[in-house]
Design an enzyme around this catalytic site. Sequence first.
Site, short mmCIF file in Angstrom:
data_model
loop_
_atom_site.label_atom_id
_atom_site.label_comp_id
_atom_site.label_asym_id
_atom_site.label_seq_id
_atom_site.Cartn_x
_atom_site.Cartn_y
_atom_site.Cartn_z
N HIS A 9 -12.56 5.86 -3.17
CA HIS A 9 -12.11 4.37 -2.65
C HIS A 9 -11.89 3.18 -2.97
O HIS A 9 -11.26 2.67 -3.26
CB HIS A 9 -11.79 4.62 -1.35
N GLU A 32 -7.09 -6.04 4.19
CA GLU A 32 -7.48 -4.50 3.93
C GLU A 32 -7.91 -4.39 2.26
O GLU A 32 -9.12 -3.53 1.68
CB GLU A 32 -6.35 -3.71 3.28
N TYR A 63 -9.69 0.40 -5.17
CA TYR A 63 -8.40 -0.36 -5.12
C TYR A 63 -8.94 -1.54 -6.39
O TYR A 63 -8.46 -2.49 -6.65
CB TYR A 63 -9.56 -1.20 -4.17
N CYS A 110 -4.25 -0.53 -7.43
CA CYS A 110 -3.53 -0.66 -6.16
C CYS A 110 -3.55 -2.13 -6.06
O CYS A 110 -2.73 -2.31 -6.39
CB CYS A 110 -4.07 0.60 -4.99
N THR A 125 -3.23 3.98 7.69
CA THR A 125 -2.06 2.47 6.48
C THR A 125 -1.63 4.75 6.73
O THR A 125 -2.02 5.82 5.80
CB THR A 125 -2.77 2.48 5.58
N CYS A 170 0.77 -1.18 -0.18
CA CYS A 170 0.08 0.32 0.01
C CYS A 170 0.57 0.99 -0.08
O CYS A 170 1.22 1.37 0.77
CB CYS A 170 -0.67 -0.32 1.33
N CYS A 223 -3.54 7.68 -1.41
CA CYS A 223 -4.55 7.31 -2.58
C CYS A 223 -5.82 8.02 -1.42
O CYS A 223 -6.55 8.76 -1.96
CB CYS A 223 -5.19 6.37 -2.96
N GLU A 280 -0.66 0.51 9.63
CA GLU A 280 -1.00 1.48 10.65
C GLU A 280 -1.09 1.67 11.88
O GLU A 280 -0.71 1.29 12.47
CB GLU A 280 -2.38 0.20 10.92
#
Lengths: 91, 482
Positions: free
Chosen positions: B292, B447, B296, B299, B191, B100, B104, B257
């Site tokens: 978001h 995640e 995904y 990413c 994160t 990650c 973003c 995180e």
Amino acid sequence: MPVRIRLKYCGGCNPRYDRTAIAAMLRADFPQADIAETAKDGPDHFVAVICGCPVACASHDDLRGLAGKTILTSEKDYGKLAAAVRSADLS
Amino acid sequence: MAMMTGEQYVESIRKMNIKIFMFGEKISSAADHPILRPSLNSVKATYDLAHKPEYEDLMTVKSHLTGKKINRFAHIHQSTEDLVKKVKMQRLCGQKTAACFQRCVGMDAFNAIFSTTFECDQKHGTRYHKNFVDFVRESQEKDWTVDGAMTDPKGDRGLSPSKQADPDLYLRVVERRKDGIVVRGAKAHQTGICNSHQVIVMPTIAMGPEDRDYAVSFAVPLDTENLFMIIGRQSCDTRKLEGTRLDVGNCEYGGVEALTIFDNVFVPNNRIFLNGETDFSGMLVERFAGYHRQSYGGCKVGVGDVLIGAAALAADYNGAHKASHVKDKIIEMIHLNETLYSSGIACSAEGFRTEAGNYLIDLLLANVCKQNVTRFPYEITRLAEDIAGGLMVTAPSEKDLRHPELGPYIEKYLRGVAAVPTEDRLKILRLIENLTLGTAAVGYRTESMHGAGSPQAQRIMISRQGNVEQKKQLAKAIARIQ
């Protein structure tokens, strides 16, 4: 004045070939040329838009080459770029 | 300074006095701790890639506010092309870090708040949009990494924020002053917050009038007084303290995180983006979650590319690459990964202009994208483990491999095909371990399940957006039902 070639890459999210190899071939075949990835003052003779796949999503509307612009989407396209550089009348 | 280099970013974080705690101790800086440094390195990559000509078309863009070239992570999307390029950039960053890369969430907060504050101002006569645009402009100019904090601890899930036994279980305004507000509460699962410059806080659910104090959005620097964070543990995290590289799997990049505590934090008026307008809490949540969930589709696909490559290499090194079932499993992994990408691209291509002028994704397709992400990475990891074989969880340590007496036995007995060094085989197996059940599994597996909202949250949105009535009409027409 050497031939000026401006290179513009797509962003490279899923390239089907090594895009930087195009630049390496150009530099090997045209050692006298001024080949740059970033903008310089004055006009460029050629613009080569090197895209990693046929989508060819690179933004290049603002780039102009006095002798043309070539969009490459595979290694095979190098031939047409090299031919265009060789045959151009830059006088 | 419109765009920092990676090194400038690292130094800028090192200069901040961010209060981080881990294993019961205060950490001086995320830049200098072996467990935290890989997280910072992932963000550093987003700065470094932006300076490379072969990536800049995705990593950079012209700001619509200043006209200057900026990192795309600080951009307000101006077209569907911007939305598509966002997903492509995320795939690229996932490929380069196998982790990650954290920026973003700030980008998604930027775009959700940009349009929500505009519409809130239109209805309520507030001035949040100007506050927010000023913040975005400064973020672009200083090339900040901005964390977006949405998830409250939530306490009893059956109760609204104002009905909780402990009123701080959702972050809230505890004091309204002439010059700003004081907030108290916490945000979970953040994160990359330990290596960010600023945090944007947003409410976590739609709210009613009784939850006025909880409908709050703002930005503060992460070294603000009374703000601190406690780092979450990850599977295999202390391998990073052992001073070896091979056993870590991905020794350069990662993500961590933190539970972030706001213990009476002051927020000045010019950094407030929502303050009691409960009717806009739901809009902000829905738009942020939509962006978001789109993210995904980029990413996780990039990380999936690395895992597929690792599985294919493991097959090569095991001498199993010609087996038809192995080839078929690799094909299945690619199919699943590209299906995720397809919905990421689709919800971007079908995006539309908001009243504020920026572009929002198609919410139905973004939720379909994330729903697939809650499933497919699990199947991809299962197939990777299948191809890798049991050695990915039983191999001896790097210290044993380097041991003068034990090492030769490991070299001899754990070799696969003769042409590949045993160490290379172990490296690729450790990378698969890292992604499927080590530190990176936090990002690639759990995640994928819960980040940007748990599966049921997407199903609710799919139900709302699914247009079932129109489908009924279609069926009636074909069946000739009046």
